[in-house]
Design an enzyme around this catalytic site. Structure first.
Site, short mmCIF file in Angstrom:
data_model
loop_
_atom_site.label_atom_id
_atom_site.label_comp_id
_atom_site.label_asym_id
_atom_site.label_seq_id
_atom_site.Cartn_x
_atom_site.Cartn_y
_atom_site.Cartn_z
CE LYS A 62 15.95 38.86 65.08
NZ LYS A 62 15.27 37.69 64.04
CD GLU A 79 19.45 35.73 58.80
OE1 GLU A 79 20.50 35.19 58.77
OE2 GLU A 79 19.19 35.99 60.12
CB THR A 102 14.93 38.47 57.88
OG1 THR A 102 15.06 38.31 59.24
CG2 THR A 102 15.74 39.58 57.51
CB THR A 158 22.12 39.08 45.60
OG1 THR A 158 23.17 38.38 45.06
CG2 THR A 158 20.82 38.43 45.91
CG ASP A 159 25.42 38.55 41.32
OD1 ASP A 159 25.25 38.13 42.48
OD2 ASP A 159 26.57 38.41 40.68
CD GLU A 160 24.51 34.80 45.57
OE1 GLU A 160 23.73 33.66 46.04
OE2 GLU A 160 25.33 34.97 46.29
CE1 TYR A 164 20.96 36.57 50.38
CE2 TYR A 164 22.25 35.67 48.63
CZ TYR A 164 21.70 36.61 49.34
OH TYR A 164 22.31 38.05 49.23
CE LYS A 174 18.77 40.54 48.99
NZ LYS A 174 18.50 41.41 50.03
CG ASN A 200 29.32 43.93 48.09
OD1 ASN A 200 29.13 45.29 48.32
ND2 ASN A 200 28.75 43.65 46.95
CG ASP A 209 30.85 22.11 44.68
OD1 ASP A 209 30.85 23.07 45.29
OD2 ASP A 209 30.64 21.92 43.46
P1 NAD Z 1 25.30 40.79 56.50
O1 NAD Z 1 24.68 39.48 56.77
O2 NAD Z 1 26.69 41.10 56.82
O3 NAD Z 1 24.22 41.87 57.45
C1 NAD Z 1 22.91 41.85 57.54
C2 NAD Z 1 22.76 42.82 58.55
O4 NAD Z 1 21.18 42.90 58.71
C3 NAD Z 1 23.29 42.29 59.93
O5 NAD Z 1 23.66 43.58 60.90
C4 NAD Z 1 21.96 41.75 60.71
O6 NAD Z 1 22.13 42.02 62.09
C5 NAD Z 1 20.92 42.52 60.09
N1 NAD Z 1 19.48 41.99 59.99
C6 NAD Z 1 19.31 40.56 59.90
N2 NAD Z 1 18.02 40.23 60.13
C7 NAD Z 1 17.32 41.20 60.22
C8 NAD Z 1 15.86 41.65 60.64
N3 NAD Z 1 15.13 40.82 60.74
N4 NAD Z 1 15.76 42.95 61.17
C9 NAD Z 1 16.85 43.96 61.31
N5 NAD Z 1 18.10 43.63 60.85
C10 NAD Z 1 18.39 42.42 60.65
O7 NAD Z 1 24.85 41.07 55.07
P2 NAD Z 1 25.74 41.73 53.96
O8 NAD Z 1 26.63 41.00 53.17
O9 NAD Z 1 26.07 43.09 54.40
O10 NAD Z 1 24.57 42.13 52.85
C11 NAD Z 1 23.61 43.27 53.07
C12 NAD Z 1 22.78 43.24 51.84
O11 NAD Z 1 23.38 43.25 50.48
C13 NAD Z 1 21.66 42.05 51.86
O12 NAD Z 1 20.38 42.55 51.46
C14 NAD Z 1 22.32 41.25 50.79
O13 NAD Z 1 21.17 40.14 50.39
C15 NAD Z 1 22.98 42.12 49.69
N6 NAD Z 1 24.16 41.41 49.12
C16 NAD Z 1 25.10 41.13 49.78
C17 NAD Z 1 26.18 40.75 48.94
C18 NAD Z 1 27.28 40.30 49.50
O14 NAD Z 1 28.41 40.16 48.92
N7 NAD Z 1 27.53 40.46 50.76
C19 NAD Z 1 26.09 40.51 47.52
C20 NAD Z 1 24.97 41.19 46.85
C21 NAD Z 1 23.98 41.41 47.76
P1 TYD Z 2 30.37 32.92 49.42
O1 TYD Z 2 31.42 33.85 49.99
O2 TYD Z 2 29.68 32.05 50.58
O3 TYD Z 2 29.37 33.71 48.61
P2 TYD Z 2 28.25 33.41 47.56
O4 TYD Z 2 28.02 31.80 47.75
O5 TYD Z 2 27.06 34.12 48.13
O6 TYD Z 2 28.75 33.53 46.41
O7 TYD Z 2 31.18 32.05 48.54
C1 TYD Z 2 31.97 32.63 47.38
C2 TYD Z 2 32.43 31.46 46.39
O8 TYD Z 2 33.19 30.58 47.39
C3 TYD Z 2 31.23 30.24 46.04
O9 TYD Z 2 31.73 29.82 44.84
C4 TYD Z 2 31.61 29.19 47.27
C5 TYD Z 2 32.86 29.28 47.48
N1 TYD Z 2 33.61 28.81 48.79
C6 TYD Z 2 34.47 27.99 48.80
O10 TYD Z 2 35.00 27.64 48.03
N2 TYD Z 2 34.76 27.65 50.31
C7 TYD Z 2 34.18 28.07 51.33
O11 TYD Z 2 34.71 27.93 52.49
C8 TYD Z 2 33.17 29.04 51.30
C9 TYD Z 2 32.56 29.81 52.38
C10 TYD Z 2 32.67 29.57 49.84
#
Ligand code: NAD
Ligand code: TYD
Length: 337
Positions: free
Chosen positions: A34, A82, A98, A123-125, A150, A154, A180, A273
């Site tokens: 999107k 998201e 989404t 996600t592990d969350e 979030y 998920k 990641n 926090d």
């Molecule tokens: P991101 O937010 O960087 O990217 C999400 C992508 O999805 C974007 O390109 C966005 O444009 C697209 N998108 C959002 N809503 C949409 C919709 N309605 N239709 C089509 N496209 C849409 O996310 P990410 O960090 O790359 O995460 C990718 C996946 O991995 C997610 O499902 C997230 O829950 C999962 N995940 C991420 C992490 C992390 O550390 N980033 C960890 C565990 C799981």
């Molecule tokens: P984040 O990158 O938002 O990932 P998630 O909440 O999905 O694990 O945050 C990683 C960790 O870092 C989390 O414990 C929250 C902390 N954090 C900060 O301390 N400061 C910040 O500005 C942000 C964005 C996150």
């Protein structure tokens, strides 16, 4: 093979598209995204003219579009979501739409077109939080206990994916991975926020006392894990993916980034926090290791250095992001802290 990737312009999705095009050049890959604030086609500039790559700008909630795309596809890898916890606390609605409803649209399209194979990236969350100092880790049997909008959305999507397998026999797999890190990571998340703020001479906002623990998984290792699951994973199964075997509190990781950039600890700013902040995540990745032979390729320090270097060498990429809509979010998020 014809593969549909959703959310392939985001952080992990774009790394996966680049990985897949390099490692499976004979496949055709369609990327449905999107292009929300988190989607960035710059990430995919190197493949945009490849005849085996098609980009479709669209919403996974658009059932007509998704159905049309899935008709001609063998496998779906579903990343679109998201993904930022702090934004979900500000406004959960897009997350439910989404992450839950969008996933249902994808599942229906897979089901209505001959039960297509789908891998759902989660996600592990969804498992909630572990206690600080505990030796425990999440695994495939851990009960769901999400705390943020979030992670709750998920969790909802994971339950739907499993329900479509159990009810309709949809050939699914799910992976629940930890945080990641790596190239193309949007600078609202901790590591790229820290790296880019430090390069800009700004402070790093650390929530609370910074003792929270995340299990860091390098994005390239994650892409290899999904590849293995697609090839050898057991249909109907879940795989937990993590990157570490010992705890690294946020503040320790931040201090490593500060050292890599030659700064000092006056760059740290402790801020209020996050509400409902999960204190510790750790993933037991022994199932994917034992069954599919997966393991991280390098250690945390090696990857962190690689990531910092990437951000140093790609200043224009993140400066373009930081100068846009992102500024409004940053102000709103950090002014109240
Ligand atoms: P991101 O937010 O960087 O990217 C999400 C992508 O999805 C974007 O390109 C966005 O444009 C697209 N998108 C959002 N809503 C949409 C919709 N309605 N239709 C089509 N496209 C849409 O996310 P990410 O960090 O790359 O995460 C990718 C996946 O991995 C997610 O499902 C997230 O829950 C999962 N995940 C991420 C992490 C992390 O550390 N980033 C960890 C565990 C799981
Ligand atoms: P984040 O990158 O938002 O990932 P998630 O909440 O999905 O694990 O945050 C990683 C960790 O870092 C989390 O414990 C929250 C902390 N954090 C900060 O301390 N400061 C910040 O500005 C942000 C964005 C996150």
């Amino acid at each position: 093979m014809k593969i549909l990737v959703t959310g392939g312009a985001g952080f992990i999705g774009s790394n996966f598209v680049l990985y897949w095009m390099q490692n499976h050049p004979e496949d055709h890959l369609t990327n449905l995204d999107k292009l929300t604030y988190a989607g960035n086609l710059e990430n995919l500039a190197s493949v945009q003219n490849n005849p085996n790559y098609t980009f479709v700008k669209g919403d996974i909630c658009d059932a007509t579009l998704v159905n049309e795309l899935v008709k001609d596809i063998d496998v779906i890898v579903h990343f679109a979501a998201e993904s930022h916890v702090d934004r979900s606390i500000m406004d959960p609605s897009a997350f439910v739409k989404t992450n839950v409803l969008g996933t249902q649209v994808i599942l229906d399209a897979a089901r209505n077109n001959g039960n297509k194979r789908i891998h759902h990236v989660s996600t592990d969350e969804v498992f909630g939080s572990l206690g600080l100092g505990e030796q425990t880790a999440f695994n495939e049997q851990t009960p769901y206990n999400p705390h943020s909008p979030y992670s709750a959305s998920k969790a909802g999507s994971d339950h739907l994916v499993r329900a479509y397998h159990d009810t309709y026999g949809l050939p699914i797999t799910i992976s629940n991975c930890s945080n990641n890190y790596g190239p193309y990571m949007f600078p609202e998340k901790l590591f790229p926020l820290a790296i880019t703020n430090l390069i800009e001479g700004k402070k790093v906002p650390v929530y609370g006392d910074g003792m929270q623990v995340r299990d860091w998984l390098y994005v390239e290792d994650h892409c290899r894990a999904i590849d293995l699951i697609l090839q050898k994973g057991k249909i109907g199964d879940t795989y937990c993916i993590g990157g570490l075997t010992e705890d690294i509190p946020n503040i320790v990781a931040i201090k490593k980034i500060i050292a890599l950039l030659g700064k000092d600890e006056t760059s740290i700013e402790y801020v209020k926090d996050r509400p409902g902040h999960d204190v510790r995540y750790a993933v037991d990745w022994s199932k994917i290791h034992n069954e599919l032979g997966w393991a991280p390729q390098y250690d945390f320090d090696t990857y962190l250095e690689r990531m910092v270097k990437w951000y140093q060498e790609h200043e224009q990429w993140w400066k373009d992001i930081k100068s846009g809509e992102y500024q409004k979010f940053y102000k709103k998020q950090y002014q109240q802290r």
